[in-house]
Design a protein around this motif. Structure first.
Motif, PDB file in Angstrom:
ATOM      1  N   VAL A  38     -71.738 101.670 -34.521  1.00 11.38           N
ATOM      2  CA  VAL A  38     -71.470 100.607 -33.545  1.00 11.38           C
ATOM      3  C   VAL A  38     -70.177 100.937 -32.801  1.00 11.38           C
ATOM      4  O   VAL A  38     -70.128 100.946 -31.565  1.00 11.38           O
ATOM      5  CB  VAL A  38     -71.343  99.258 -34.304  1.00 11.38           C
ATOM      6  N   ILE A  47     -76.426 102.548 -35.605  1.00  8.63           N
ATOM      7  CA  ILE A  47     -77.248 101.646 -34.780  1.00  8.63           C
ATOM      8  C   ILE A  47     -78.619 101.427 -35.417  1.00  8.63           C
ATOM      9  O   ILE A  47     -79.155 100.319 -35.408  1.00  8.63           O
ATOM     10  CB  ILE A  47     -77.414 102.218 -33.349  1.00  8.63           C
ATOM     11  N   LEU A  49     -74.703  93.238 -29.794  1.00 11.81           N
ATOM     12  CA  LEU A  49     -73.875  94.395 -29.443  1.00 11.81           C
ATOM     13  C   LEU A  49     -73.954  94.675 -27.931  1.00 11.81           C
ATOM     14  O   LEU A  49     -72.953  95.028 -27.301  1.00 11.81           O
ATOM     15  CB  LEU A  49     -74.313  95.627 -30.247  1.00 11.81           C
TER      16      LEU A  49
END
Ligand SMILES: Nc1ncnc2c1ncn2[C@@H]1O[C@H](COP(=O)(O)OP(=O)(O)OP(=O)(O)O)[C@@H](O)[C@H]1O
Length: 253
Positions: A106, A142, A153
């Protein structure tokens, strides 16, 4: 809660941040946008509402030059298209489903976004992750995130560059009820604190209606109605009934 390093912007309903004039687009034989005109004044939250296939994403893609209109004109920040890269860097966006590098974390994905948008925004990463409830997942890959987490996100990434204009295509798809409430509060806080202008496209009428100043209803490629939330509330009209009356074309409202 939200504390960006950018200067506090004053809400000012004077300048057009985005102006679309007589936009028309066909794909083959199909007329997908038919003479669409709309404008967003600085500080406004505008909801582009319409059914699947109405043309909302095509309008948004035209703003980014991903779709070339057959005719019409688009101005961003008072400059006609085509825009410079610098103009696009003033925008935060989600277009369709947010795409990330699956084999990166992330945090690495957001760092990569800052490589493009500006190194200074790296200081915002932890803050936006907290704002979208993903701070504890920042080292996750991810491919370990749920659909809703990826959507959160995507919203975080759109906010990373302290945008003057946020363009969010179906931002609440895939969010759980808590995610939808968080999203609403986040957008309202950013809009009220920084005067950020927001364009949200959605077919989830009630949710989007809760935060907008103005709506535009798109049906079969046409912007069939624009109305302020205040006017609708003064008329004591329910957004779903209003929408249906317009798209079914029977009632004059
Ligand atoms: N690249 C393309 N080639 C051909 N047709 C397309 C293309 N992109 C969109 N269309 C068509 O244009 C119409 C409008 O699509 P668009 O994605 O703009 O709708 P939308 O309002 O965003 O719908 P949704 O809510 O389902 O995302 C649809 O009929 C779609 O099939």
């Amino acid at each position: 809660m939200i504390k960006y390093s950018g200067k506090k912007r004053v809400k000012c309903l004077l300048n057009n941040v985005l102006e679309i004039k007589k936009l028309t687009k066909s794909f083959g034989e199909q007329l997908v946008l038919d003479n669409v005109s709309l404008s967003l004044k600085k500080g406004m939250i505008y909801g582009l509402l319409g059914a699947n296939g109405a043309g909302k994403t095509t309008i948004i893609k035209s703003i980014f030059d991903f779709v070339k209109p057959d005719s019409g004109e688009i101005s961003l920040f008072n400059e006609k298209m085509p825009q410079s890269v610098e103009q696009f860097k003033k925008i935060g966006s989600i277009i369709e489903t947010p795409v990330f590098y699956e084999n990166m974390t992330v945090k690495e994905n957001l760092l990569l976004h800052c490589d493009y948008m500006g190194e200074q925004f790296k200081n915002n990463i932890d803050r936006v992750l907290k704002d979208v409830g993903l701070f504890n997942e920042k080292e996750k890959m991810i491919n370990q995130l749920s659909l809703g987490m990826k959507q959160r996100l995507g919203i975080g990434r759109a906010l990373l560059n302290e945008p003057e204009l946020l363009i969010l295509d179906e931002p609440i798809n895939g969010l759980d009820p808590e995610g939808i409430i968080d999203f609403r509060n986040l957008i309202l806080t950013i809009n009220q604190t920084y005067g950020t202008t927001v364009l949200i496209s959605s077919h989830i009428l009630i949710e989007v209606f809760k935060i907008v100043d103005r709506i535009g209803i798109v049906a079969k490629g046409k912007l069939i109605k624009e109305v302020s939330k205040k006017d609708l509330e003064e008329m004591d009209l329910d957004i779903e009934e209003y929408y249906l009356s317009l798209v079914k074309g029977g009632v004059s409202v």
